[in-house]
Design a protein around this motif. Structure first.
Motif, PDB file in Angstrom:
ATOM      1  N   ARG A  17       0.869  -1.177   0.000  1.00  9.62           N
ATOM      2  CA  ARG A  17       0.000   0.000   0.000  1.00  9.62           C
ATOM      3  C   ARG A  17       0.908   1.231   0.000  1.00  9.62           C
ATOM      4  O   ARG A  17       1.720   1.387   0.925  1.00  9.62           O
ATOM      5  CB  ARG A  17      -0.915  -0.001   1.218  1.00  9.62           C
ATOM      6  N   LEU A  56      -7.281   6.260   1.566  1.00 14.30           N
ATOM      7  CA  LEU A  56      -6.058   5.476   1.730  1.00 14.30           C
ATOM      8  C   LEU A  56      -6.113   4.209   0.876  1.00 14.30           C
ATOM      9  O   LEU A  56      -7.186   3.680   0.597  1.00 14.30           O
ATOM     10  CB  LEU A  56      -5.868   5.114   3.203  1.00 14.30           C
ATOM     11  N   LEU A  62       0.222   5.199  10.090  1.00 13.13           N
ATOM     12  CA  LEU A  62       0.253   4.646   8.739  1.00 13.13           C
ATOM     13  C   LEU A  62       1.433   3.684   8.583  1.00 13.13           C
ATOM     14  O   LEU A  62       1.280   2.573   8.060  1.00 13.13           O
ATOM     15  CB  LEU A  62       0.353   5.770   7.708  1.00 13.13           C
ATOM     16  N   ILE A  70       1.781   0.875   5.680  1.00  8.90           N
ATOM     17  CA  ILE A  70       1.589   1.766   4.536  1.00  8.90           C
ATOM     18  C   ILE A  70       2.875   2.538   4.281  1.00  8.90           C
ATOM     19  O   ILE A  70       3.475   3.095   5.205  1.00  8.90           O
ATOM     20  CB  ILE A  70       0.418   2.735   4.772  1.00  8.90           C
TER      21      ILE A  70
END
Length: 270
Positions: free
Chosen positions: A40, A94, A139, A144
């Protein structure tokens, strides 16, 4: 007497186009790898008005499949959004596994535009500078990958671009009242940017600052940095052997074209 620094010559166009083609193909490999590894990835682009964000994003997205890379360019928050947790409108965008999301201006609007223009209170501003690093740690802790770019354009080059937009009717839409007010508040923006970097440049999400006076160099340098930031392997699928197409023997009679609206070939004689 100290001589004024000479203006750097713009990158050769043929060299730029050749390198752009090469890097865009590398981005295809990069995207395939990210998808295969279910990564991601968020890439944010912030900077002054006319810093080259839009053109850079356009070249990055051009060779990539729109299903796996998304652009987020949020408009002014609605009345309802202004009552939400500040990061809430960004969280909804996101990425999921295998996705890349590009933000054309990110949550750092609060530390720059909103602060300089008085669109947020002092308390909201200082809360943001405290909370943004924590948000980005969340995050990172969830896996991420965040790459955040600040595009730096100098005073004279920004003015040249503003003047070009003002004179070109096809580009005048890119010059808003907010841009003109930001032009007047150059020093305030400089101070806001310096404070933002000081408070939010943290190990898990460094600010990747880049000179954008030459848009050609800017685009290539951003692409190179993105490729270096996330090591990748070539997992592009092997060439596909397409089976033979079925015969059209069973469909001899087509409806007359006079029944259809056919777009005129305006360039038939060219």
């Amino acid at each position: 007497m100290t001589k004024a620094p000479q203006k750097r010559r713009r990158m050769n166009k043929k060299l730029y186009e050749r390198e752009l083609e090469r890097l865009q193909f590398e981005l295809v490999k990069w995207q395939y790898w990210i998808k295969s590894q279910r990564m991601r990835v968020i890439v944010t682009f912030d900077g002054r008005d006319a810093a080259g964000k839009g053109g850079t994003i356009k070249r990055i997205m051009a060779p990539l499949p729109p299903r796996d890379i998304r652009l987020v360019a949020l408009a002014k928050p609605s009345g309802r959004e202004t009552t939400q947790w500040y990061f809430q409108r960004y969280v909804t965008h996101l990425p999921a596994a295998g996705e890349i999301v590009l933000f054309d201006r990110s949550w750092y609007n609060r530390a720059t535009v909103e602060h300089v223009m008085g669109f947020c209170s002092d308390r909201q501003y200082w809360d943001f500078l405290r909370d943004a690093p924590n948000f980005e740690r969340l995050l990172a802790n969830d896996g991420i990958i965040l790459l955040k770019y600040w595009l730096s354009v100098d005073y004279d080059e920004q003015e040249r671009r503003f003047q070009a937009r003002a004179q070109n009717p096809a580009r005048r839409w890119k010059l808003s009242e907010l841009d003109l007010e930001g032009r007047r508040r150059w020093v305030a923006y400089s101070k806001a940017k310096d404070a933002m970097i000081e408070h939010t440049d943290i190990p898990v999400s460094r600010w990747r600052q880049i000179n954008s006076n030459d848009k050609r160099r800017l685009r290539l340098n951003v692409m190179r940095d993105m490729l270096d930031a996330i090591p990748y392997q070539n997992v592009i699928p092997e060439p596909i052997d397409l089976p033979e197409r079925p015969s059209l023997d069973d469909y001899h009679t087509r409806p007359p074209r006079d029944n259809h609206y056919m777009v005129k070939d305006y360039y038939a004689d060219m």
